[in-house]
Design a protein around this motif. Structure first.
Motif, PDB file in Angstrom:
ATOM      1  N   GLY A 150       6.824  -7.857   0.163  1.00 41.36           N
ATOM      2  CA  GLY A 150       5.868  -7.636   1.236  1.00 41.36           C
ATOM      3  C   GLY A 150       6.518  -7.572   2.600  1.00 41.36           C
ATOM      4  O   GLY A 150       7.684  -7.917   2.775  1.00 41.36           O
ATOM      5  N   PHE A 151       5.745  -7.102   3.575  1.00 43.46           N
ATOM      6  CA  PHE A 151       6.164  -7.090   4.975  1.00 43.46           C
ATOM      7  C   PHE A 151       4.915  -7.118   5.834  1.00 43.46           C
ATOM      8  O   PHE A 151       3.797  -6.956   5.346  1.00 43.46           O
ATOM      9  N   ALA A 152       5.104  -7.344   7.126  1.00 43.80           N
ATOM     10  CA  ALA A 152       3.993  -7.372   8.079  1.00 43.80           C
ATOM     11  C   ALA A 152       4.345  -6.505   9.281  1.00 43.80           C
ATOM     12  O   ALA A 152       5.513  -6.326   9.617  1.00 43.80           O
ATOM     13  N   ASP A 153       3.299  -5.970   9.928  1.00 43.11           N
ATOM     14  CA  ASP A 153       3.532  -5.218  11.157  1.00 43.11           C
ATOM     15  C   ASP A 153       3.632  -6.205  12.330  1.00 43.11           C
ATOM     16  O   ASP A 153       3.458  -7.421  12.144  1.00 43.11           O
ATOM     17  N   PRO A 154       3.924  -5.727  13.546  1.00 42.68           N
ATOM     18  CA  PRO A 154       4.098  -6.645  14.676  1.00 42.68           C
ATOM     19  C   PRO A 154       2.876  -7.510  14.980  1.00 42.68           C
ATOM     20  O   PRO A 154       3.008  -8.592  15.547  1.00 42.68           O
ATOM     21  N   ASP A 155       1.680  -7.070  14.602  1.00 44.70           N
ATOM     22  CA  ASP A 155       0.472  -7.860  14.834  1.00 44.70           C
ATOM     23  C   ASP A 155       0.184  -8.855  13.715  1.00 44.70           C
ATOM     24  O   ASP A 155      -0.659  -9.729  13.875  1.00 44.70           O
ATOM     25  N   GLY A 156       0.848  -8.694  12.562  1.00 45.86           N
ATOM     26  CA  GLY A 156       0.611  -9.588  11.438  1.00 45.86           C
ATOM     27  C   GLY A 156      -0.240  -8.996  10.326  1.00 45.86           C
ATOM     28  O   GLY A 156      -0.570  -9.695   9.368  1.00 45.86           O
ATOM     29  N   ASN A 157      -0.625  -7.713  10.416  1.00 50.31           N
ATOM     30  CA  ASN A 157      -1.278  -7.057   9.273  1.00 50.31           C
ATOM     31  C   ASN A 157      -0.247  -7.031   8.146  1.00 50.31           C
ATOM     32  O   ASN A 157       0.911  -6.677   8.372  1.00 50.31           O
ATOM     33  N   THR A 158      -0.656  -7.423   6.931  1.00 52.37           N
ATOM     34  CA  THR A 158       0.324  -7.542   5.851  1.00 52.37           C
ATOM     35  C   THR A 158       0.188  -6.434   4.827  1.00 52.37           C
ATOM     36  O   THR A 158      -0.890  -5.907   4.570  1.00 52.37           O
ATOM     37  N   TRP A 159       1.334  -6.111   4.246  1.00 49.94           N
ATOM     38  CA  TRP A 159       1.464  -5.056   3.254  1.00 49.94           C
ATOM     39  C   TRP A 159       2.159  -5.606   2.018  1.00 49.94           C
ATOM     40  O   TRP A 159       3.151  -6.330   2.127  1.00 49.94           O
ATOM     41  N   ALA A 160       1.659  -5.250   0.848  1.00 45.95           N
ATOM     42  CA  ALA A 160       2.332  -5.517  -0.416  1.00 45.95           C
ATOM     43  C   ALA A 160       2.932  -4.203  -0.883  1.00 45.95           C
ATOM     44  O   ALA A 160       2.301  -3.148  -0.765  1.00 45.95           O
ATOM     45  N   VAL A 161       4.143  -4.261  -1.397  1.00 45.87           N
ATOM     46  CA  VAL A 161       4.805  -3.069  -1.929  1.00 45.87           C
ATOM     47  C   VAL A 161       5.022  -3.305  -3.417  1.00 45.87           C
ATOM     48  O   VAL A 161       5.714  -4.246  -3.805  1.00 45.87           O
ATOM     49  N   GLN A 162       4.397  -2.492  -4.235  1.00 42.06           N
ATOM     50  CA  GLN A 162       4.455  -2.616  -5.691  1.00 42.06           C
ATOM     51  C   GLN A 162       5.373  -1.539  -6.259  1.00 42.06           C
ATOM     52  O   GLN A 162       5.308  -0.388  -5.850  1.00 42.06           O
ATOM     53  N   GLN A 163       6.203  -1.949  -7.195  1.00 38.71           N
ATOM     54  CA  GLN A 163       7.064  -0.984  -7.886  1.00 38.71           C
ATOM     55  C   GLN A 163       6.352  -0.472  -9.126  1.00 38.71           C
ATOM     56  O   GLN A 163       5.956  -1.249  -9.990  1.00 38.71           O
ATOM     57  N   ILE A 164       6.184   0.829  -9.184  1.00 38.48           N
ATOM     58  CA  ILE A 164       5.728   1.505 -10.404  1.00 38.48           C
ATOM     59  C   ILE A 164       6.751   2.606 -10.654  1.00 38.48           C
ATOM     60  O   ILE A 164       6.745   3.649  -9.989  1.00 38.48           O
ATOM     61  N   ARG A 165       7.652   2.355 -11.580  1.00 39.45           N
ATOM     62  CA  ARG A 165       8.756   3.284 -11.840  1.00 39.45           C
ATOM     63  C   ARG A 165       8.264   4.682 -12.208  1.00 39.45           C
ATOM     64  O   ARG A 165       8.906   5.675 -11.891  1.00 39.45           O
ATOM     65  N   ALA A 166       7.116   4.758 -12.860  1.00 42.53           N
ATOM     66  CA  ALA A 166       6.568   6.050 -13.284  1.00 42.53           C
ATOM     67  C   ALA A 166       6.323   6.991 -12.105  1.00 42.53           C
ATOM     68  O   ALA A 166       6.313   8.207 -12.269  1.00 42.53           O
ATOM     69  N   ARG A 167       6.140   6.451 -10.884  1.00 42.78           N
ATOM     70  CA  ARG A 167       5.916   7.315  -9.717  1.00 42.78           C
ATOM     71  C   ARG A 167       7.144   8.169  -9.415  1.00 42.78           C
ATOM     72  O   ARG A 167       7.026   9.220  -8.786  1.00 42.78           O
ATOM     73  N   GLY A 168       8.312   7.744  -9.851  1.00 48.53           N
ATOM     74  CA  GLY A 168       9.514   8.552  -9.640  1.00 48.53           C
ATOM     75  C   GLY A 168       9.482   9.843 -10.428  1.00 48.53           C
ATOM     76  O   GLY A 168       9.942  10.884  -9.966  1.00 48.53           O
ATOM     77  N   ASP A 169       8.918   9.791 -11.626  1.00 45.27           N
ATOM     78  CA  ASP A 169       8.840  10.979 -12.489  1.00 45.27           C
ATOM     79  C   ASP A 169       7.524  11.722 -12.339  1.00 45.27           C
ATOM     80  O   ASP A 169       7.460  12.923 -12.565  1.00 45.27           O
TER      81      ASP A 169
END
Length: 143
Positions: free
Chosen positions: A109-128
Motif C-alpha cells: 500500500g501507499f498514501a497520497d500527501p493528504d493521507g488517502n490510502t491505496w492498496a496495490v494487489q498483484q494479479i499476475r494474469a493481468r500481464g498476459d
C-alpha cells in the motif's frame, strides 16, 4: 445492462501538489485540468485502467475531508516491480504482504500527501490478459 465505474472522486487539499504526486510520482496520466467559474478539477487515469480519479473543487469533493478516502485498489501484474517503481519515484510504500499464495493474494500500500490510502494487489494474469487491451488505451486523444 452493463454498469461501468468511470471516475472516483478523491478529496485533496492542494490540487497542484496532488497533480504532481499522482502524475509525476505514481505515474497516472493527466487527462485534463479544467478551470471555470464553477470548479477547478483535474482528471488522472492509471495506465491501463478504465477508471480515472478526479481531484479538485467539485461540490462532492468539498463535502469530504482531504485524506478521508481509504483502500482504493489498484491491480498490477508484478507487485515487486510496481513497488520498486514507486519507491524509485519517491513514494513511500509498505512492505509486500502475501495473504494467500494464489494469484491475487499479494498486496502492498501507499498514501497520497493528504493521507488517502491505496492498496496495490498483484494479479499476475493481468500481464498476459489486461482488462483494457493496449490498442484501446488512451483518453481524450492522448496515450
Amino acid at each position: 445492462m452493463d454498469w461501468t465505474l468511470e471516475v472516483v472522486v478523491v478529496p485533496v487539499s492542494d490540487l497542484d501538489a496532488s497533480i504532481a504526486f499522482y502524475r509525476d510520482k505514481v505515474g497516472f496520466d493527466l487527462d485534463h485540468e479544467t478551470t471555470n467559474e464553477h470548479m477547478h478539477v483535474a482528471q488522472l487515469t492509471p495506465r491501463g485502467s478504465g477508471c480515472s480519479i478526479v481531484i479538485g473543487s467539485l461540490p462532492s469533493q468539498n463535502e469530504m475531508a482531504p485524506g478521508s478516502l481509504r483502500g482504493l485498489q489498484l491491480v498490477v501484474a508484478d507487485a515487486e516491480a510496481a513497488r520498486a517503481e514507486l519507491l524509485g519515484r519517491g513514494v513511500e510504500a509498505s512492505e509486500i504482504t502475501v495473504f494467500d499464495e494464489r494469484d491475487g493474494g499479494t498486496f502492498f500500500g501507499f498514501a497520497d500527501p493528504d493521507g488517502n490510502t491505496w492498496a496495490v494487489q498483484q494479479i499476475r494474469a493481468r500481464g498476459d490478459k489486461p482488462l483494457i487491451p493496449v490498442e484501446a488505451r488512451g483518453r481524450f486523444g492522448a496515450e
